[in-house]
Design a protein around this motif. Structure first.
Motif, PDB file in Angstrom:
ATOM      1  N   GLN A 362       0.778  -1.613   0.112  1.00  0.00           N
ATOM      2  CA  GLN A 362       0.078   0.127  -0.048  1.00  0.00           C
ATOM      3  C   GLN A 362       0.780   1.238  -0.070  1.00  0.00           C
ATOM      4  O   GLN A 362       0.211   2.378   0.018  1.00  0.00           O
ATOM      5  N   HIS A 363       2.009   1.066   0.169  1.00  0.00           N
ATOM      6  CA  HIS A 363       2.935   2.432   0.084  1.00  0.00           C
ATOM      7  C   HIS A 363       3.778   2.240  -1.050  1.00  0.00           C
ATOM      8  O   HIS A 363       3.959   1.320  -1.724  1.00  0.00           O
ATOM      9  N   SER A 364       4.457   3.394  -1.463  1.00  0.00           N
ATOM     10  CA  SER A 364       5.424   3.706  -2.452  1.00  0.00           C
ATOM     11  C   SER A 364       6.768   4.366  -1.948  1.00  0.00           C
ATOM     12  O   SER A 364       6.669   5.625  -1.466  1.00  0.00           O
ATOM     13  N   PRO A 365       7.799   3.513  -2.099  1.00  0.00           N
ATOM     14  CA  PRO A 365       8.036   2.417  -2.630  1.00  0.00           C
ATOM     15  C   PRO A 365       7.532   1.074  -1.529  1.00  0.00           C
ATOM     16  O   PRO A 365       7.341   1.426  -0.541  1.00  0.00           O
ATOM     17  N   PRO A 366       7.115  -0.077  -1.935  1.00  0.00           N
ATOM     18  CA  PRO A 366       6.617  -0.835  -1.169  1.00  0.00           C
ATOM     19  C   PRO A 366       7.748  -1.823  -0.467  1.00  0.00           C
ATOM     20  O   PRO A 366       7.115  -2.816   0.231  1.00  0.00           O
ATOM     21  N   ASP A 367       8.822  -1.831  -0.582  1.00  0.00           N
ATOM     22  CA  ASP A 367       9.864  -2.582  -0.140  1.00  0.00           C
ATOM     23  C   ASP A 367      10.055  -2.339   1.361  1.00  0.00           C
ATOM     24  O   ASP A 367       9.768  -1.386   2.002  1.00  0.00           O
ATOM     25  N   ASP A 394      14.009  -6.133  -9.389  1.00  0.00           N
ATOM     26  CA  ASP A 394      12.568  -5.819 -10.189  1.00  0.00           C
ATOM     27  C   ASP A 394      12.885  -4.705 -10.976  1.00  0.00           C
ATOM     28  O   ASP A 394      13.347  -3.745 -10.643  1.00  0.00           O
ATOM     29  N   LYS A 395      12.223  -4.815 -12.175  1.00  0.00           N
ATOM     30  CA  LYS A 395      12.254  -3.552 -13.140  1.00  0.00           C
ATOM     31  C   LYS A 395      11.417  -2.489 -12.366  1.00  0.00           C
ATOM     32  O   LYS A 395      12.103  -1.279 -12.579  1.00  0.00           O
ATOM     33  N   ARG A 396      10.602  -2.478 -11.581  1.00  0.00           N
ATOM     34  CA  ARG A 396       9.898  -1.415 -10.872  1.00  0.00           C
ATOM     35  C   ARG A 396      10.902  -0.871 -10.105  1.00  0.00           C
ATOM     36  O   ARG A 396      10.699   0.525  -9.722  1.00  0.00           O
ATOM     37  N   GLY A 397      11.637  -1.515  -9.483  1.00  0.00           N
ATOM     38  CA  GLY A 397      12.636  -0.905  -8.328  1.00  0.00           C
ATOM     39  C   GLY A 397      14.123  -0.311  -8.776  1.00  0.00           C
ATOM     40  O   GLY A 397      14.931  -0.198  -8.348  1.00  0.00           O
ATOM     41  N   LEU A 398      14.213  -0.405 -10.305  1.00  0.00           N
ATOM     42  CA  LEU A 398      15.534  -0.313 -11.032  1.00  0.00           C
ATOM     43  C   LEU A 398      16.173   0.886 -10.828  1.00  0.00           C
ATOM     44  O   LEU A 398      17.383   1.085 -10.106  1.00  0.00           O
ATOM     45  N   ASP A 399      15.455   2.112 -10.856  1.00  0.00           N
ATOM     46  CA  ASP A 399      16.163   3.391 -10.420  1.00  0.00           C
ATOM     47  C   ASP A 399      16.668   3.916  -9.194  1.00  0.00           C
ATOM     48  O   ASP A 399      17.267   4.074  -8.955  1.00  0.00           O
ATOM     49  N   MET A 400      15.520   2.952  -8.273  1.00  0.00           N
ATOM     50  CA  MET A 400      15.652   3.353  -7.029  1.00  0.00           C
ATOM     51  C   MET A 400      16.792   2.630  -6.470  1.00  0.00           C
ATOM     52  O   MET A 400      17.713   3.136  -5.785  1.00  0.00           O
TER      53      MET A 400
END
Length: 639
Positions: A362-367, A394-400
Motif C-alpha cells: 500500500q506504500h510507495s516504494p513497497p519494499d 525488479d524492473k519497478r525498483g531499478l532506478d531506486m
C-alpha cells in the motif's frame, strides 16, 4: 655399509630386463624422496619453482654444486653410487640407507644411467634436489583404515604451476579412490605429512582440473573407482619432470618412477635443522586440521576448511539464529548451511545477488529495510576477494536501487558500483539465456546465485507476505533463475530468509508449512542448494561476509583453492587490514539503513519509516548482533 639404517619393515619388489631395472622400496615410517639433478646454472630457478609450488614439489634438501651427499636426510648417502646392485635372496640384506634403481638422463631423446653421470667429469657442476614423495603418507592412510588401491600413476591437469625463471608447466596430480565416509580420515593423515605432498588439492570431478578421462593417465595405469568411492587428487612430484622437459636443459637426471630415495627422516616431521634444508610451513595444531564438506553433486565437488574456521562459522550461525522478534525461525534451522554456502561462494568466480520484498504493497516504494543491507555487505566482501558481482532486481525498483548503490559508493559502504540488472519472463528459455552465454549450459555467466530476503514463489504460483497477502503484481519472476540453475552444472544457489516465504526456502518447505504461521499458504516452493535461516535476513548476509573472511584467512582452505600452488605464508598485515575493512560494521550498516529510510523504505514488520528492521531498532538490537559477529570473526588469529 656399516652405520646405515636397518631394513626393518621394508619390502622390495624388482623387475629386470637387459635395458631397464626398476625396484620399488616401501619403507614404513620414513620419508621418501624424488630426486632431480640439474646443472648449477638452472638450480636457483628450480629452487624458486619448488618454493612457488610447494604441494607438488616439497623441497627437502638442495645440495651444493658437486655435492653427492645429503647429510640432513641420510648421513652416508652418495647419489652417484647407491644404485640398484641387489642380489637374491633379499633376506641377506641387513643394512640400507636409500634406494634408487636407475637415474633417468633427460635430454632430447636419450635415457642413460647414473654411471654416465658419475663419469665424464661434469658432476662438479651438478646440483641435486630431494623432493618429498607421497609414498610417505600411504602407510599412515592404511593405519587409519583407508584402503590404498592406487598404482603409481600421474595425470596432467589444465592448472598451471606458478612459473619461475625457465621453469613452467601444468600441475601433475595422482588420484586415489577413497570411500566417501573416509574422506576426513584421509585428509587428516595426509595434512599431517606436508613433506609428502600434504592434503589433497582437489576432491571431486576430474573435469574441474581439466582432466577429461581418468582411465587414461599420462603416467602409469588408470585406477578403477568402486561404488561409494570419491576421486581424491594430490599434487604429484612428476610435476618436476614436466617442468624440466619444458625448460629443455642440455642435461638433467631424475629417479625412475616408483624408485624412491629412502631417508632417515621419520614421516610427519620436518628434516633436521639446516641452512640448506627447505620445507613447506607446517602446523599440526589440531584446530588447523582440515575437514571435508560436500558442496555439489553436479559437478561433484568437495571443499576443505580447518576445524578452527569451521567452529568460528558455526558460532556465526548460532548468533544469527537468535530470534528476538519471536518469529519461530529456530524451528527451520539446518546446521552448516551457512558454512557450505560460504565454502561454495569462496570457490565461485561470478556471483549474482538478488533481494527485494515488497511487503508494504500500500506504500510507495513497497519494499522493506531487510535485505538490501545484507546484500550490500555480501557484495562488498565478494568484491574485495576478487569475485565478479551482479545485482538482480525488479524492473519497478531499478532506478531506486541504482540510486541506493550510488549512495553506498558515495558514503564508502561500497568501494565501487555493482552492475544492476533485471530479469523478465521472455519465453521458455529466457532464464537459460540469462544464466548462460548464448544459452549454452556449458558456459554459465554465474557460478552462484544468492537470494536474501527475496519474495519467494509459493506452491500456487503466487507470492505472499507473512500476513498471507498476495503481492505477485510487484514481483518479477527471478525464481525462474533458481529453478533453471538446478539443471545447469556448475551453478549453486543460496537462499537467506527469516520466515520461510523467501526465495530459496523451498528446501525447508515441509517445516515451514507445518511450523510457521500461515505456513501452508506462504511457504516458498523454490529451493536453494543452501538455505540459511536467521532471526533477521540481514544478519544472514552479514554472517556470509564474515564467513568468507574467515575462509580467506584459513590456510587449509586457501591452499585447497590454489591447488597447493603459490606462496603458503600468511597474508601481509596491510592486506589483512584491507580485508577487515570490507567486513560489515556498525557504522556502515547504520549508514546504509539511514540511506534506505531516506528513500522511503520501511521496516518490514511494523511499516515504520524509522531506523529499524523487522520492528527491531538498529540500536541496540542490530548493532549488538553486528558487534558480536565481528568479535568472532576478528578473533580468528590465523596470520
Amino acid at each position: 655399509r656399516s652405520g646405515l639404517r636397518s631394513l626393518q619393515n621394508c619390502s622390495v619388489d624388482y623387475n629386470t630386463s637387459p635395458d631397464f631395472c626398476v625396484c620399488v622400496c616401501v619403507c614404513s615410517g620414513y620419508q621418501q624422496a624424488n630426486v632431480v639433478i640439474l646443472p648449477s646454472h638452472l638450480a636457483d630457478d628450480f629452487e624458486a619453482f619448488c618454493h612457488r609450488n610447494p604441494a607438488p614439489l616439497p623441497l627437502l634438501y638442495r645440495s651444493q654444486s658437486g655435492e653427492t651427499s645429503c647429510p640432513p636426510l641420510a648421513k652416508h648417502a652418495d647419489i652417484r653410487t647407491c644404485v640398484s646392485r641387489v642380489s637374491s635372496p633379499f633376506s641377506q640384506l641387513t643394512h640400507f640407507v636409500f634406494f634408487i634403481s636407475w637415474l633417468h638422463f633427460v635430454s632430447s631423446s636419450c635415457s642413460r644411467n647414473t654411471s654416465e653421470a658419475s663419469s665424464g667429469g661434469s658432476w662438479s657442476d651438478m646440483v641435486c634436489f630431494y623432493l618429498g614423495c607421497s609414498f610417505g603418507f600411504e602407510g599412515s592412510m592404511k593405519k587409519a583404515g583407508v584402503p590404498v588401491r592406487n598404482v603409481e600413476q600421474g595425470t596432467n591437469t589444465a592448472v598451471p604451476c606458478v612459473p619461475a625463471g625457465v621453469f613452467c608447466c601444468p600441475l601433475v596430480v595422482t588420484m586415489r579412490p577413497v570411500p566417501a565416509a573416509m574422506l576426513d580420515a584421509t585428509v587428516e593423515v595426509t595434512h599431517l605429512n606436508p613433506l609428502a605432498h600434504g592434503a589433497p588439492v582437489h576432491i571431486g570431478d576430474p573435469a574441474l582440473l581439466g582432466i577429461p578421462d581418468l582411465s587414461r593417465p599420462d603416467y602409469g595405469d588408470g585406477v578403477e573407482l568402486q561404488p561409494g568411492d570419491v576421486p581424491v587428487f594430490w599434487a604429484c612430484g612428476v610435476t618436476a619432470i614436466e617442468a624440466i622437459l619444458s625448460s629443455k636443459p642440455s642435461l638433467a637426471f631424475s629417479h625412475s618412477p616408483g624408485c624412491m630415495f629412502l631417508t632417515d627422516v621419520p614421516d610427519s616431521s620436518s628434516p633436521p635443522p639446516s641452512d640448506t634444508v627447505h620445507s613447506p610451513t607446517s602446523d599440526h595444531s589440531l584446530d588447523l586440521i582440515p575437514r571435508s564438506f560436500l558442496l555439489s553433486q553436479n559437478p561433484l565437488l568437495y571443499s576443505l576448511a580447518s576445524q578452527r574456521a569451521i567452529e568460528r562459522i558455526r558460532q556465526l550461525e548460532t548468533i544469527i539464529g537468535e530470534d528476538p522478534g519471536q518469529r519461530g525461525i529456530r524451528a527451520l534451522f539446518l546446521q552448516d548451511e551457512l558454512l557450505r554456502s560460504c565454502l561454495s561462494l569462496s570457490h565461485a568466480v561470478s556471483v549474482a545477488i538478488t533481494t527485494g520484498f515488497p511487503t508494504h504493497y500500500q506504500h510507495s516504494p513497497p519494499d522493506e529495510t531487510d535485505g538490501p543491507p545484507g546484500a550490500i555487505a555480501m557484495a562488498t566482501m565478494l568484491l574485495s576477494l576478487g569475485k565478479q558481482v551482479t545485482m538482480v532486481t525488479d524492473k519497478r525498483g531499478l532506478d531506486m536501487n541504482r540510486a541506493i548503490i550510488d549512495e553506498a559508493v558515495r558514503t564508502g559502504v561500497l568501494k565501487t558500483a555493482v552492475p544492476l540488472v533485471t530479469f523478465e519472463d521472455g519465453g521458455p528459455d529466457s532464464a537459460l539465456h540469462f544464466l548462460c552465454h548464448h544459452g549454452d549450459r556449458s558456459k554459465p555467466r554465474y557460478d552462484h546465485l544468492v537470494a536474501i530476503e527475496r519474495s519467494g514463489r509459493a506452491g500456487d504460483g503466487n507470492y505472499y507476505n507473512m500476513r498471507g497477502i498476495n503481492i505477485k503484481h510487484l514481483v518479477d519472476p527471478i525464481d525462474d533463475l533458481f529453478i533453471a540453475a538446478q539443471e545447469i552444472p556448475g551453478i549453486s544457489t543460496t537462499g537467506i530468509g527469516d520466515g520461510g516465504n523467501e526465495l530459496g526456502m523451498g528446501k525447508l518447505k515441509e517445516k515451514v508449512s507445518t511450523l510457521m504461521p500461515k505456513g501452508s499458504l506462504i511457504a516458498c516452493d523454490v529451493p536453494a542448494d543452501f538455505a540459511v535461516t536467521a532471526g533477521v535476513s540481514n544478519w544472514g548476509g552479514y554472517a556470509v561476509a564474515c564467513g568468507l573472511y574467515l575462509l580467506h584467512t584459513c590456510p587449509a582452505h586457501q591452499r585447497y583453492l590454489r591447488r597447493g600452488l603459490g606462496a603458503e605464508q600468511g597474508a601481509p598485515r596491510d592486506q589483512l587490514q584491507d580485508w577487515t575493512a570490507n567486513l560489515p560494521s556498525v557504522e556502515k550498516e547504520e549508514s546504509i539503513l539511514s540511506t534506505l529510510v531516506s528513500f522511503g523504505i520501511r521496516s518490514g514488520k511494523t511499516g515504520n519509516l524509522a531506523m529499524e528492521v523487522d520492528g527491531l531498532t538498529f540500536h541496540p538490537t542490530h548493532s549488538d548482533i553486528i558487534s558480536r559477529l565481528l568479535e568472532v570473526t576478528r578473533g580468528s588469529n590465523y596470520c
